[in-house]
Design an enzyme around this catalytic site. Structure first.
Site, PDB file in Angstrom:
ATOM      1  N   HIS A   1       1.337  -0.213 -10.532  1.00 51.14           N
ATOM      2  CA  HIS A   1       0.400  -1.090  -9.809  1.00 51.14           C
ATOM      3  C   HIS A   1       0.139  -2.380 -10.593  1.00 51.14           C
ATOM      4  O   HIS A   1      -1.002  -2.743 -10.896  1.00 51.14           O
ATOM      5  CB  HIS A   1      -0.925  -0.379  -9.536  1.00 51.14           C
TER       6      HIS A   1
ATOM      7  N   ARG B   1       0.852  -1.179   0.000  1.00 48.85           N
ATOM      8  CA  ARG B   1       0.000   0.000   0.000  1.00 48.85           C
ATOM      9  C   ARG B   1       0.895   1.239   0.000  1.00 48.85           C
ATOM     10  O   ARG B   1       1.872   1.302   0.748  1.00 48.85           O
ATOM     11  CB  ARG B   1      -0.918   0.019   1.237  1.00 48.85           C
TER      12      ARG B   1
END
Length: 309
Positions: free
Chosen positions: A272, A224
């Site tokens: 990502h 994260r």
């Protein structure tokens, strides 16, 4: 009796997921109607993704579970209308992808491949230590963290883990608490962050904790973006205290073009891509949880709403 499954994961994902979900329902022997619209009181299960237009779960009084398609639940877990059981996605394909990403980048940094890929001048014969001589800290010992830790251990890395709650009975050394984190970071040459985002983990790697790392240590963050203090990370890279940071997740995505990470020589940005949910395998996880819900068995990967993961 036919159960009604509302697909509330967004229009863009519907063409990809619909055929796989229907096939998985048939494979599991479920009499299930997969729909994109239904009266809330008639819905038995909700297939969900953060960012869905569905934000008020109050009318779904018959719903027995909300089945998230993402591993991360931080964008839904705090919704005060969510009283139904929430299950996060633990997808075999997602896990395999994460293991490949983490293993690849840990090996890249361990072997010092960047200097050759970027064309180091001369004939620099810099021999890396053996993997068993390299301490890798795995911050996060959930499904993904353990899978990555075990893959690295199989390559003989000296892997040790840390978790907020403390884990016992694992096949790798595990630490917890502030003292355990400090002891591990002071020895770790490569740090992998695979913790969930919670109030307790936000900015976990701040300036004080980054300073515990040995000179030249490397960070790989596919977990994260908020786990690391951006400004503290840049300062540590600028000072030479940190050797490199490979980052796959960010506080704002897509990462703005003018963000300092984009142009810093000590940062590798990947968009990502470390791990993604595969519709074919994720559909089977959803179907299995619906089968369990219908037979009264415990749901898989149920989220503790008070802890946030």
């Amino acid at each position: 009796m036919t159960v009604t499954v509302l697909f509330a994961a967004g229009e863009a994902l519907w063409p990809e997921y619909a055929p796989h979900l229907r096939a998985a329902f048939d494979e599991a022997g479920l009499d299930a109607a997969l729909v994109t619209e239904a009266e809330p009181g008639a819905v038995d299960y909700i297939v969900y993704a953060p960012g869905s237009p569905l934000q008020d779960f109050t009318p779904y009084t018959r719903c027995r579970a909300v089945l998230n398609l993402w591993a991360g639940v931080e964008r839904i877990v705090g919704n005060p209308t969510l009283t139904q059981p929430l299950c996060r996605m633990v997808d075999p394909g997602l896990t395999e992808g994460m293991v490949e990403y983490v293993t690849g980048h840990v090996l890249r940094h361990h072997l010092g491949m960047d200097r050759y890929i970027k064309g180091a001048p001369g004939w620099q014969q810099i021999v890396p230590p053996l993997a068993r001589e390299r301490v890798v800290a795995m911050l996060g010992l959930g499904e993904l963290g353990l899978a990555c830790a075990r893959a690295l251990k199989a390559l003989s890395f000296a892997v040790e883990g840390w978790s907020r709650s403390g884990k016992t009975g694992l096949d790798i050394p595990a630490h917890h608490g502030e003292a355990g984190l400090e002891a591990l970071l002071r020895r770790a040459e490569i740090v992998v962050t695979l913790l969930p985002r919670t109030a307790e983990t936000e900015n976990l790697l701040d300036a004080r904790r980054l300073a515990w790392l040995p000179q030249g240590a490397v960070i790989v963050n596919p977990g994260r973006g908020a786990l690391i203090d951006d400004d503290a990370l840049l300062a540590a890279l600028d000072s030479g205290a940190l050797g490199h940071a490979t980052l796959d997740v960010f506080r704002i995505e897509p990462l703005p073009e003018d963000h300092p990470f984009r142009h810093h020589p000590g940062v590798t940005v990947t968009p990502h891509i470390a791990a993604d949910t595969r519709a074919s395998s994720a559909a089977r996880v959803v179907a299995e949880n619906i089968r369990r819900g219908e037979t009264g068995e415990p749901l898989l990967h149920r989220v503790d709403l008070t802890r946030g993961y």
